[in-house]
Write a protein that holds these residues in place. Structure first.
Motif, PDB file in Angstrom:
ATOM      1  N   LEU A 228      -1.130  28.548 -22.594  1.00 57.51           N
ATOM      2  CA  LEU A 228      -1.230  28.805 -24.029  1.00 57.51           C
ATOM      3  C   LEU A 228      -0.370  29.997 -24.413  1.00 57.51           C
ATOM      4  O   LEU A 228      -0.279  30.986 -23.687  1.00 57.51           O
ATOM      5  N   ALA A 229       0.227  29.902 -25.604  1.00 54.47           N
ATOM      6  CA  ALA A 229       0.959  31.016 -26.192  1.00 54.47           C
ATOM      7  C   ALA A 229      -0.034  32.037 -26.731  1.00 54.47           C
ATOM      8  O   ALA A 229      -1.234  31.742 -26.876  1.00 54.47           O
ATOM      9  N   PRO A 230       0.416  33.253 -27.071  1.00 47.35           N
ATOM     10  CA  PRO A 230      -0.530  34.278 -27.562  1.00 47.35           C
ATOM     11  C   PRO A 230      -1.341  33.832 -28.774  1.00 47.35           C
ATOM     12  O   PRO A 230      -2.548  34.091 -28.843  1.00 47.35           O
ATOM     13  N   GLN A 231      -0.718  33.162 -29.734  1.00 47.69           N
ATOM     14  CA  GLN A 231      -1.462  32.722 -30.921  1.00 47.69           C
ATOM     15  C   GLN A 231      -2.504  31.667 -30.549  1.00 47.69           C
ATOM     16  O   GLN A 231      -3.648  31.716 -31.022  1.00 47.69           O
ATOM     17  N   GLU A 232      -2.134  30.718 -29.702  1.00 45.11           N
ATOM     18  CA  GLU A 232      -3.089  29.695 -29.271  1.00 45.11           C
ATOM     19  C   GLU A 232      -4.194  30.301 -28.412  1.00 45.11           C
ATOM     20  O   GLU A 232      -5.357  29.878 -28.505  1.00 45.11           O
ATOM     21  N   ALA A 233      -3.853  31.292 -27.599  1.00 43.83           N
ATOM     22  CA  ALA A 233      -4.860  31.934 -26.754  1.00 43.83           C
ATOM     23  C   ALA A 233      -5.896  32.670 -27.592  1.00 43.83           C
ATOM     24  O   ALA A 233      -7.100  32.618 -27.297  1.00 43.83           O
ATOM     25  N   ASP A 234      -5.460  33.351 -28.645  1.00 44.93           N
ATOM     26  CA  ASP A 234      -6.404  34.055 -29.512  1.00 44.93           C
ATOM     27  C   ASP A 234      -7.350  33.080 -30.202  1.00 44.93           C
ATOM     28  O   ASP A 234      -8.560  33.333 -30.306  1.00 44.93           O
ATOM     29  N   TYR A 235      -6.824  31.933 -30.657  1.00 42.04           N
ATOM     30  CA  TYR A 235      -7.677  30.931 -31.292  1.00 42.04           C
ATOM     31  C   TYR A 235      -8.682  30.351 -30.296  1.00 42.04           C
ATOM     32  O   TYR A 235      -9.868  30.172 -30.618  1.00 42.04           O
ATOM     33  N   ALA A 236      -8.229  30.054 -29.069  1.00 47.69           N
ATOM     34  CA  ALA A 236      -9.140  29.497 -28.061  1.00 47.69           C
ATOM     35  C   ALA A 236     -10.237  30.488 -27.693  1.00 47.69           C
ATOM     36  O   ALA A 236     -11.407  30.108 -27.539  1.00 47.69           O
TER      37      ALA A 236
ATOM     38  N   LEU B  54     -13.223  29.242 -20.150  1.00 51.26           N
ATOM     39  CA  LEU B  54     -11.894  28.794 -20.567  1.00 51.26           C
ATOM     40  C   LEU B  54     -11.136  28.137 -19.413  1.00 51.26           C
ATOM     41  O   LEU B  54     -10.459  27.123 -19.600  1.00 51.26           O
ATOM     42  N   VAL B  55     -11.268  28.706 -18.209  1.00 50.79           N
ATOM     43  CA  VAL B  55     -10.591  28.117 -17.057  1.00 50.79           C
ATOM     44  C   VAL B  55     -11.187  26.753 -16.722  1.00 50.79           C
ATOM     45  O   VAL B  55     -10.465  25.799 -16.398  1.00 50.79           O
ATOM     46  N   ARG B  56     -12.511  26.633 -16.821  1.00 54.76           N
ATOM     47  CA  ARG B  56     -13.144  25.331 -16.538  1.00 54.76           C
ATOM     48  C   ARG B  56     -12.713  24.262 -17.534  1.00 54.76           C
ATOM     49  O   ARG B  56     -12.675  23.079 -17.203  1.00 54.76           O
ATOM     50  N   GLN B  57     -12.403  24.674 -18.766  1.00 51.57           N
ATOM     51  CA  GLN B  57     -11.956  23.708 -19.763  1.00 51.57           C
ATOM     52  C   GLN B  57     -10.466  23.401 -19.669  1.00 51.57           C
ATOM     53  O   GLN B  57      -9.973  22.557 -20.409  1.00 51.57           O
ATOM     54  N   GLY B  58      -9.730  24.098 -18.767  1.00 50.73           N
ATOM     55  CA  GLY B  58      -8.349  23.733 -18.508  1.00 50.73           C
ATOM     56  C   GLY B  58      -7.316  24.544 -19.239  1.00 50.73           C
ATOM     57  O   GLY B  58      -6.276  23.990 -19.617  1.00 50.73           O
ATOM     58  N   TYR B  59      -7.545  25.851 -19.462  1.00 45.68           N
ATOM     59  CA  TYR B  59      -6.581  26.696 -20.152  1.00 45.68           C
ATOM     60  C   TYR B  59      -6.235  27.907 -19.276  1.00 45.68           C
ATOM     61  O   TYR B  59      -7.046  28.353 -18.469  1.00 45.68           O
ATOM     62  N   TYR B  60      -5.018  28.428 -19.518  1.00 48.28           N
ATOM     63  CA  TYR B  60      -4.568  29.568 -18.713  1.00 48.28           C
ATOM     64  C   TYR B  60      -3.526  30.361 -19.472  1.00 48.28           C
ATOM     65  O   TYR B  60      -2.710  29.808 -20.215  1.00 48.28           O
ATOM     66  N   TRP B  61      -3.583  31.680 -19.320  1.00 47.96           N
ATOM     67  CA  TRP B  61      -2.501  32.603 -19.644  1.00 47.96           C
ATOM     68  C   TRP B  61      -2.723  33.853 -18.793  1.00 47.96           C
ATOM     69  O   TRP B  61      -3.843  34.099 -18.328  1.00 47.96           O
ATOM     70  N   PRO B  62      -1.722  34.650 -18.543  1.00 45.34           N
ATOM     71  CA  PRO B  62      -1.848  35.710 -17.532  1.00 45.34           C
ATOM     72  C   PRO B  62      -2.942  36.722 -17.804  1.00 45.34           C
ATOM     73  O   PRO B  62      -3.591  37.204 -16.871  1.00 45.34           O
ATOM     74  N   THR B  63      -3.157  37.084 -19.051  1.00 44.90           N
ATOM     75  CA  THR B  63      -4.138  38.131 -19.379  1.00 44.90           C
ATOM     76  C   THR B  63      -5.455  37.528 -19.861  1.00 44.90           C
ATOM     77  O   THR B  63      -6.113  38.098 -20.730  1.00 44.90           O
ATOM     78  N   LEU B  64      -5.829  36.376 -19.327  1.00 48.01           N
ATOM     79  CA  LEU B  64      -7.026  35.676 -19.800  1.00 48.01           C
ATOM     80  C   LEU B  64      -8.280  36.523 -19.650  1.00 48.01           C
ATOM     81  O   LEU B  64      -9.042  36.717 -20.613  1.00 48.01           O
ATOM     82  N   HIS B  65      -8.522  37.061 -18.469  1.00 49.78           N
ATOM     83  CA  HIS B  65      -9.768  37.805 -18.225  1.00 49.78           C
ATOM     84  C   HIS B  65      -9.830  39.075 -19.076  1.00 49.78           C
ATOM     85  O   HIS B  65     -10.857  39.365 -19.701  1.00 49.78           O
ATOM     86  N   GLN B  66      -8.755  39.829 -19.126  1.00 53.43           N
ATOM     87  CA  GLN B  66      -8.769  41.077 -19.879  1.00 53.43           C
ATOM     88  C   GLN B  66      -8.895  40.825 -21.373  1.00 53.43           C
ATOM     89  O   GLN B  66      -9.596  41.559 -22.084  1.00 53.43           O
ATOM     90  N   ASP B  67      -8.242  39.773 -21.890  1.00 47.18           N
ATOM     91  CA  ASP B  67      -8.375  39.439 -23.309  1.00 47.18           C
ATOM     92  C   ASP B  67      -9.803  39.041 -23.648  1.00 47.18           C
ATOM     93  O   ASP B  67     -10.310  39.373 -24.729  1.00 47.18           O
ATOM     94  N   ALA B  68     -10.477  38.320 -22.738  1.00 47.16           N
ATOM     95  CA  ALA B  68     -11.874  37.943 -22.978  1.00 47.16           C
ATOM     96  C   ALA B  68     -12.771  39.173 -23.023  1.00 47.16           C
ATOM     97  O   ALA B  68     -13.651  39.293 -23.885  1.00 47.16           O
TER      98      ALA B  68
END
Length: 448
Positions: free
Chosen positions: A249-257, A279-293
């Motif tokens: 996901l791009a940054p904008q899509e990641a924020d929405y997800a 989010l990972v179980r539903q099939g999404y990824y970006w490098p800063t996933l954990h920290q953004d959550a």
């Protein structure tokens, strides 16, 4: 009598014959004269207790008439109905490729705004005027005039017909429906809008075009990591260790997800680590996933106001022995809660000490029969006969009927110490999490 062959007929003779015998009414009209003639459009809007509607009467230069009745699926004031009628009429004329049109209306406000004599004050009038200005360049000539109500009788009848009840409507007239105002804007994401370069850009450039970054260190790092990525149909995916391919996901899509999973329809304001795993179980990824959550949970207003405040000093965790999954269960009741459907205001909860799996069921009353039924349906029939059940000293647990039930199934029933709920701490923690989640999700309902 003698025979003579008929001579050939010259082409000029045929042309003269066609010219002499062609009726005048079949001659083609001069297109310049027909284009100079204007269409006439009469509009009117109506708003009453039974609803709102609009009437449109469009007349061609040759006398061809189009009658149009429009019923609104929303509440509209009289001025808004007049604007809707004008915009609907101009839209029909636009689809008919009309170039010159004369519009007549009995609304002084609409005519004054359209001609520039008045200035709009309300936001809705500003939006309607802007929509009208966008339609205006479609026509070569567009004039709007004010006429008396008596001269606009047919359009007024059409608007009244659209707002009439079912028993008063003319069944020979087709009535169209408008679900929402013309000026209302739908939330649409522009998927064709080019995005700014982000973390996926180097991977896409290499997988699609074979272009590496100019920096040798970045290029070497990209070649090392690109084996775990794949481009399918223009979408970048990453290989996971224990899950299917993860969509990047791009940054904008990641924020929405993140926001949708945290506070959306299926979100329950979970913590940062749980949110990232979901989010990972539903099939999404970006490098800063954990920290953004984690950062999103820290910024969430509802999570901060309903979070538990720990006033105890930190101590080492004490492990609770559970030999295998679903062998030891802790049970407790939550409530009373706000009344729900079926007079349900209590919640019976059971949690497995090994897997932390939770089973819950809403109840209207707390009885021994409901407790036995819950253990039978939600625990024994689904996970097998447990070895130990831990509960408090409530009468629904500490009673002869429940003791006989546990003895029949050879279940060891342990009662927590009086005035010491920590002895059944796993169930108490789950109760606290359930109440916290309900507060965050139902905060706006105010107990309703």
């Amino acid at each position: 009598m003698k025979f003579e062959a008929r001579p050939a007929i010259k082409s000029q003779v045929l042309a003269d014959f066609v010219e002499d015998n062609t009726p005048p009414e079949c001659m083609e009209e001069n297109p310049s004269e027909s284009e100079r003639e204007s269409w006439r459009l009469s509009v009117d809007g109506s708003s009453c207790n039974t609803g709102s509607g609009a009437g449109v009467l469009l007349v061609s230069p040759s006398g061809w008439t189009l009658e149009y009745a429009l019923r609104f699926g929303f509440k509209a004031m009289n001025n808004e109905a007049e604007w809707e009628a004008l915009i609907a009429g101009l839209t029909i004329a636009k689809h008919l490729e009309v170039r010159r049109i004369e519009v007549s209306s009995d609304s002084q406000l609409v005519v004054g705004l359209a001609c520039g004599e008045y200035e709009p004050r309300e936001d809705s009038m500003v939006k309607y005027l802007s929509h009208f200005q966008n339609l205006k360049p479609t026509f070569e000539v567009l004039s709007v005039t004010k006429i008396p109500r008596a001269e606009n009788a047919r359009a007024d009848q059409l608007s009244k017909l659209a707002t009439a009840g079912g028993e008063e409507r003319n069944q020979t007239m087709m009535i169209h429906y408008l679900d929402r105002p013309t000026i209302s804007e739908a939330d649409v994401m522009d998927i064709d809008k080019p995005q700014e370069p982000n973390w996926m850009t180097p991977f896409i450039c290499w997988l699609r075009d074979g272009i590496l970054p100019e920096d040798p260190a970045e290029a070497r790092k990209l070649l090392y990591r690109v084996n775990r990525f794949q481009l399918r149909g223009g979408i970048l995916y990453k290989r996971s260790f224990s899950f299917p391919w993860l969509r990047c996901l791009a940054p904008q899509e990641a924020d929405y997800a993140l926001r949708e999973f945290h506070e959306g329809v299926c979100g329950n304001h979970t913590g940062g680590r749980t949110l990232s795993h979901k989010l990972v179980r539903q099939g999404y990824y970006w490098p800063t996933l954990h920290q953004d959550a984690v950062d999103l949970v820290r910024r969430c207003d509802k999570c901060q106001r309903n979070a538990n405040i720990s006033r105890r000093p930190s101590q080492p965790l004490t492990s609770i022995t559970a030999p295998w999954p679903f062998a030891q269960w802790g049970m407790d009741f939550v409530g009373p809660l706000p009344m729900a459907i079926g007079q349900r205001k209590f919640l019976i909860v059971a949690v497995d000490y090994f897997t932390k799996w939770v089973e819950a069921e809403p109840l209207a009353t707390i009885t021994e029969k409901n407790t036995e039924s819950f253990v039978w349906k939600s625990v024994i029939c689904r996970f097998g006969v447990p070895r130990i059940i831990v509960s408090d000293n409530g009468k629904q647990f500490d009673c002869q009927a429940f003791r006989d039930f546990c003895q029949e199934w050879r279940i060891e029933h342990r009662l927590a110490s009086v005035a010491y709920p920590q002895s059944n701490g796993q169930a108490e923690v789950i109760n606290r999490e359930i109440i916290s989640g309900l507060k965050k999700r139902l905060e706006d309902s105010k107990g309703r």
